[in-house]
Design a protein around this motif. Structure first.
Motif, short mmCIF file in Angstrom:
data_model
loop_
_atom_site.label_atom_id
_atom_site.label_comp_id
_atom_site.label_asym_id
_atom_site.label_seq_id
_atom_site.Cartn_x
_atom_site.Cartn_y
_atom_site.Cartn_z
N PHE A 143 8.12 8.66 -0.15
CA PHE A 143 8.41 10.09 0.00
C PHE A 143 8.87 10.72 -1.30
O PHE A 143 9.61 10.10 -2.07
CB PHE A 143 9.53 10.30 1.02
N GLY A 144 8.43 11.95 -1.52
CA GLY A 144 8.90 12.70 -2.69
C GLY A 144 10.24 13.33 -2.34
O GLY A 144 10.29 14.32 -1.62
N ASP A 145 11.34 12.72 -2.80
CA ASP A 145 12.65 13.25 -2.38
C ASP A 145 13.68 13.22 -3.51
O ASP A 145 14.88 13.18 -3.25
CB ASP A 145 13.18 12.45 -1.18
N PRO B 80 4.32 12.26 1.45
CA PRO B 80 4.73 13.65 1.62
C PRO B 80 6.04 13.95 0.88
O PRO B 80 6.81 13.04 0.59
CB PRO B 80 4.92 13.80 3.13
N ASN B 81 6.24 15.22 0.60
CA ASN B 81 7.44 15.64 -0.12
C ASN B 81 8.41 16.30 0.83
O ASN B 81 8.00 17.02 1.75
CB ASN B 81 7.05 16.62 -1.22
N VAL B 82 9.69 16.09 0.58
CA VAL B 82 10.72 16.67 1.43
C VAL B 82 10.67 18.19 1.41
O VAL B 82 10.87 18.85 2.41
CB VAL B 82 12.11 16.18 0.97
N THR C 10 11.05 7.48 -11.30
CA THR C 10 11.21 6.81 -10.00
C THR C 10 10.02 5.92 -9.71
O THR C 10 10.16 4.86 -9.09
CB THR C 10 11.42 7.81 -8.85
N ASP C 11 8.84 6.30 -10.18
CA ASP C 11 7.68 5.45 -9.95
C ASP C 11 7.85 4.11 -10.68
O ASP C 11 7.52 3.05 -10.14
CB ASP C 11 6.38 6.14 -10.39
N LEU C 12 8.38 4.17 -11.90
CA LEU C 12 8.62 2.93 -12.65
C LEU C 12 9.66 2.06 -11.95
O LEU C 12 9.48 0.85 -11.80
CB LEU C 12 9.13 3.27 -14.05
N VAL D 218 0.87 -1.17 0.00
CA VAL D 218 0.00 0.00 0.00
C VAL D 218 0.91 1.23 0.00
O VAL D 218 1.71 1.43 0.91
CB VAL D 218 -0.97 0.01 1.20
N ASP D 219 0.80 2.00 -1.06
CA ASP D 219 1.62 3.20 -1.27
C ASP D 219 0.74 4.37 -0.88
O ASP D 219 -0.25 4.66 -1.55
CB ASP D 219 2.00 3.22 -2.77
N TYR D 220 1.04 4.98 0.25
CA TYR D 220 0.16 6.07 0.70
C TYR D 220 0.91 7.11 1.51
O TYR D 220 2.05 6.89 1.89
CB TYR D 220 -1.02 5.51 1.48
N1 ARG Z 1 4.74 12.77 -3.40
C1 ARG Z 1 3.60 12.70 -4.22
C2 ARG Z 1 2.79 13.99 -4.12
O1 ARG Z 1 2.89 14.69 -3.14
C3 ARG Z 1 2.69 11.53 -3.88
C4 ARG Z 1 3.34 10.17 -4.05
C5 ARG Z 1 2.34 9.14 -4.43
N2 ARG Z 1 2.90 7.86 -4.68
C6 ARG Z 1 3.49 7.48 -5.83
N3 ARG Z 1 4.00 6.28 -5.92
N4 ARG Z 1 3.60 8.33 -6.82
O2 ARG Z 1 2.02 14.28 -5.01
#
Ligand code: ARG
Length: 574
Positions: free
Chosen positions: A159-161, A122-124, A312-314, A117-119
């Motif tokens: 995490f968005g990093d 948050p972004n750095v 990175t998602d791929l 579960v990818d949930y």
């Molecule tokens: N960091 C992304 C945003 O704030 C969400 C990440 C969702 N998950 C993923 N695998 N893209 O929009």
């Protein structure tokens, strides 16, 4: 086994004996409780198959099942509904068996799947905001449900990093003059919004940000050092937010953690011809013939050499397949990212990064809006921090506790803890009661009320059952065997509790925690009616009293599991 499965088997057998499909015998709770407890609607479909009147088929089915000892009445209604009512004895024995089962009648998966579960996500660069709140609440509930169903669940915040935003921040930090080795989250929050705005207008700055992204990704030691500092600055607040929400992850991975997979992945995609050059960038075409809107190619690598969110998602799908052995990945992300996931999933299957057997699903959701019906913002129009929202609901919860004279004479520490639990329950339930695809309005007054369809109402209902059971223990009373229901409200409660397995199944199948939220409310309301009508502690018949206590503890077990599925904790007392 669940009662409804059992009843469906009996009626299904009769359909099959008549040469009709067994599935036609599916039994569901009755829509019209004044007529019966359960119904089966298969005669109508059977009639179409056999070109016979539905009432005739219903009668044939009834002839085959009417003598079954568990049925009190079996009859036809309307065009051919088969109505069933159980004897009180049958209800009591199903109640006893279901109450004694660890999973309350729910059949756990015979072959567990590995479910990622990818949930939260948050972004750095920024503080967690309310946009990540829904992802966190819904994702956490789904993770809990799959866990309950016996699957091997892996919770990954992703995490968005790693993307452009990091380069943007590095470029902005250089200009700002803040000491990069001691940068704080407040610094980041001050720096990011104007930098993001500036990149839109100032091409030279945007180019610098792109270069910084590439240098970071290629391992420039200075850039990596600033990046590390930014990451740890935001990690502190992320951990605090998740702790306040009672949310835990199994992995603590970000986009950057799959960096080493990117080069070999891209190489393989280039070799197989899936990745192509286009204007200096490397792309994967994902459009399909019968698309009803345009899906531009997914960009694997920009002409400047940078990797993007999609890249990175791929690579993360590759990791989840290779390292985690994931059978199913649920991406709990704002539905505005639908197209992104269509692109990524198509590219993953086309390239073989995801085997065909791996299921990738985007679980989209709507927005949490403010009282004006527009996305929730601060009074100044800024992004609301998650920590501030948590404080708002906790304060509202404290006011409500005061108004209701609850937890009044408890020690301060306990009161604070109760207010925190009630606040979070208000927030989570207020979210999860909605169909996840819809938008909703954050209404603090309504969400935190102890009346109506709210988290606090449910917590209070559960606390009250706990307190009844505690009082009983003090009086030397214990739950006994469940006997035939003695009152209408008790029968209704028992019937409702017996629906548990199917409700959970539905919530999982539809990835829809609102079914749990709705059902939890119904159970609490049924219990409250039962409690008003049946005076448990003063009951003179000991057998009846013991049975009522057993039903009460079954209701508490059911509510506890349901609230756990919603991520809501029940205080010991209030
Ligand atoms: N960091 C992304 C945003 O704030 C969400 C990440 C969702 N998950 C993923 N695998 N893209 O929009």
């Amino acid at each position: 086994m669940s009662l409804l499965t059992h009843l469906s088997d009996i009626v299904g057998q009769a359909f099959s004996d008549l040469g009709l499909p067994t599935e036609l015998g599916a039994v569901v709770p009755s829509q019209r409780r004044e007529l019966a407890q359960f119904q089966s609607n298969g005669a109508m479909a059977g009639a179409k198959l056999e070109a016979r009147p539905p009432r005739e088929i219903a009668q044939d089915v009834i002839d085959r099942i009417a003598t079954h000892e568990e049925f009190k009445t079996v009859d036809i209604a309307g065009p051919g509904f088969i109505n069933l009512t159980l004897t009180d004895g049958a209800l009591a024995s199903w109640a006893a068996a279901t109450a004694a089962d660890d999973h309350l009648g729910f059949a756990v998966a015979a072959e567990p799947s590995t479910v990622v579960v990818d949930y939260a996500g948050p972004n750095v660069a920024k503080a967690m905001h309310v946009g990540h709140l829904r992802a966190t609440i819904i994702g956490d509930s789904l993770a809990r449900l799959f866990d309950f169903a016996g699957h091997n669940v892996i919770r990954d915040p992703h995490f968005g990093d790693w993307g452009f935003q990091m380069g943007l921040l590095i470029a902005a930090v250089e200009d700002d003059g803040v000491d990069p080795t001691s940068i704080t989250l407040d610094d980041l929050q001050r720096i990011y919004p104007p930098a993001s705005e500036r990149a839109r207008q100032d091409d030279a700055f945007a180019d610098r940000a792109r270069e910084a992204t590439v240098r970071l990704q290629q391992g420039d030691p200075g850039h990596r050092a600033i990046w590390k500092q930014m990451k740890s600055a935001s990690e502190v607040s992320q951990r605090a937010n998740f702790a306040a929400l009672g949310v835990n992850f199994d992995l603590w991975y970000g986009e950057s953690d799959v960096h080493d997979r990117i080069a070999p992945m891209i190489e393989a995609m280039r070799e197989s011809g899936v990745a192509e050059e286009s204007d200096g960038a490397l792309v994967v075409r994902v459009a399909e013939e019968d698309d009803n809107r345009e899906f531009p190619p997914l960009i694997l690598q920009t002409s400047a050499g940078g990797f993007l969110y999609s890249t990175t998602d791929l690579a993360t799908i590759d990791m989840r397949n290779q390292e985690l052995g994931a059978d199913l990945c649920l991406y709990v992300v704002d539905r505005r990212q639908t197209d992104h996931f269509v692109q990524v999933f198509r590219a993953a299957y086309r390239s073989g990064v995801a085997p065909q057997s791996m299921v990738l699903e985007h679980i989209g959701f709507g927005t949490m809006n403010g009282p004006d019906g527009k996305p929730f913002k601060t009074r100044e129009g800024g992004v609301v921090r998650l920590a501030d929202v948590i404080k708002l609901v906790t304060d509202a919860a404290r006011d409500r506790l005061d108004e209701a004279h609850l937890a009044e004479e408890y020690p301060d520490e306990e009161r604070d803890r109760i207010a925190a639990l009630v606040g979070v329950a208000a927030l989570k339930f207020g979210d999860l009661i909605n169909n996840r695809a819809s938008d909703y309005i954050l209404d603090l007054d309504r969400f935190s009320s102890f009346e109506g369809k709210t988290g606090p109402y449910l917590q209070y209902a559960a606390v009250r059952i706990k307190s009844i059971l505690r009082k009983a223990t003090v009086l030397g009373l214990a739950p006994g065997d469940i006997i035939d229901p003695g009152a209408d409200s008790e029968r209704e409660l028992v019937l409702e509790l017996l629906n548990f397995p199917e409700v959970v199944e539905r919530a999982i199948a539809l990835r829809a925690p609102n079914h749990i939220a709705e059902y939890a409310h119904t159970v609490a309301a049924r219990y409250n009616r039962f409690y008003d009508e049946c005076h448990i502690l003063s009951e003179e018949d000991a057998g009846r009293q013991g049975s009522w206590l057993a039903v009460s503890s079954w209701a508490l077990a059911t509510l506890s599991i349901l609230l756990d599925h919603l991520g809501i904790e029940i205080p010991d007392r209030m």
